[in-house]
Write a protein that holds these residues in place. Structure first.
Motif, short mmCIF file in Angstrom:
data_model
loop_
_atom_site.label_atom_id
_atom_site.label_comp_id
_atom_site.label_asym_id
_atom_site.label_seq_id
_atom_site.Cartn_x
_atom_site.Cartn_y
_atom_site.Cartn_z
N LEU A 63 0.82 -1.21 0.00
CA LEU A 63 0.00 0.00 0.00
C LEU A 63 0.86 1.26 0.00
N GLY A 64 2.05 1.17 0.51
CA GLY A 64 2.90 2.35 0.65
C GLY A 64 2.63 3.09 1.95
N VAL A 65 2.15 2.36 2.96
CA VAL A 65 1.89 2.98 4.25
C VAL A 65 3.19 3.59 4.79
N GLY A 66 3.12 4.83 5.21
CA GLY A 66 4.31 5.52 5.70
C GLY A 66 4.95 6.41 4.67
N GLY A 67 4.77 6.07 3.38
CA GLY A 67 5.22 6.96 2.31
C GLY A 67 6.67 6.85 1.89
N HIS A 68 7.35 5.75 2.21
CA HIS A 68 8.73 5.59 1.74
C HIS A 68 8.75 5.67 0.21
N VAL A 69 9.73 6.37 -0.35
CA VAL A 69 9.74 6.59 -1.80
C VAL A 69 9.76 5.29 -2.58
N ASP A 70 10.52 4.30 -2.14
CA ASP A 70 10.59 3.05 -2.89
C ASP A 70 9.29 2.27 -2.82
N HIS A 71 8.59 2.34 -1.71
CA HIS A 71 7.28 1.69 -1.60
C HIS A 71 6.28 2.36 -2.55
N ARG A 72 6.34 3.68 -2.64
CA ARG A 72 5.44 4.39 -3.54
C ARG A 72 5.75 4.08 -5.00
N ILE A 73 7.02 3.98 -5.33
CA ILE A 73 7.40 3.64 -6.71
C ILE A 73 6.88 2.26 -7.08
N VAL A 74 7.04 1.29 -6.20
CA VAL A 74 6.58 -0.07 -6.50
C VAL A 74 5.06 -0.10 -6.64
N ARG A 75 4.35 0.59 -5.76
CA ARG A 75 2.89 0.62 -5.88
C ARG A 75 2.46 1.24 -7.20
#
Length: 254
Positions: free
Chosen positions: A146-158
């Protein structure tokens, strides 16, 4: 090409296991073929320059040299415990990435939660193209953060997964999902349907043991392995309303 009943997209070498180890283990115990694709699992070249921030992290992980390679080994051990297969893509963790001018765009803790740097924007489409051909069985499921927390790499993968065309099941990024407001922010757009997956006592034990394989990362979030185990159990019980569970989400409308 080998096909999988469950594929988990993990931004880094720990995220999917931290969040989904119970479901991963349940799937492999049921005879399903399961793999975790770690997107940013690449190793900087030998002698590649590192930012002071990256060197600081390596020191905290007690891995002053070959940190990425050692983290790959942690991931292999964790997934072997769960009965799943590791797939390591060669893209670099944001702390190692450099701009064409040689600058480090993510050279501080704050930068990890800030804007995606313009030098990384084209990465979304590049990853989406690769995700489109992931080998899922008919009816197989692709799990993404989901990208909870907003880490840039999590957002990119989502974002890349959402551009891939696959039906998606989203997982709550643990331990960032400990913050209810961070979870609400990740679910801010769209209509969502939750799915709770109950975990047996054994599944919870295996989950904590798999997370413990990432020895370098324990100090990032917890004071000790015991503290980690307690946090994993408490969050699972909170998620399941008293009965341990993991929660997943599907977007059912704008």
């Amino acid at each position: 090409m080998d096909e999988y009943a469950q594929l988990y997209l993990s931004p880094h070498l720990d995220d999917a296991v931290f969040s989904c180890a119970g479901r991963i283990w349940r799937g492999t115990q049921a005879g399903e073929r399961v793999a975790v694709v770690t997107v940013f699992a690449g190793c900087p070249g030998s002698g590649a320059p590192l930012s002071p921030y990256a060197r600081q992290l390596h020191a905290r992980w007690d891995q002053p040299v070959e940190a990425a390679r050692r983290r790959q080994m942690e991931d292999v051990r964790a997934l072997a415990l769960l009965g799943a297969e590791p797939i390591h893509w060669p893209y670099l963790d944001c702390i190692y990435r450099r701009t064409p001018e040689g600058e480090f765009p993510y050279a501080s803790q704050d930068a990890l939660w800030g804007q995606i740097h313009p030098a990384c924007v084209d990465m979304v489409e590049k990853l989406a193209r690769r995700m489109r051909v992931l080998p899922l069985t008919s009816g197989g499921r692709l799990y993404v953060p989901l990208g909870v927390g907003g880490h840039v790499d999590h957002r990119i993968v989502r974002r890349a997964a959402e551009a891939s065309g696959h039906p998606l099941t989203y997982y709550e990024d643990f331990p960032y999902a400990l913050d209810p407001q961070a979870l609400e922010a990740a679910l801010a757009h769209g209509r969502w349907r939750p799915e709770c997956v109950s975990l047996s006592h054994r599944a919870l034990e295996v989950k904590a043991a798999a997370i413990a394989c990432y020895a370098s990362q324990i100090s990032t979030f917890w004071g000790s392995r015991d503290a980690m185990g307690a946090a994993v159990g408490a969050f699972a019980e909170r998620t399941g309303g008293g009965d341990p569970a993991e929660r997943y989400w599907r977007c059912v409308g704008p």
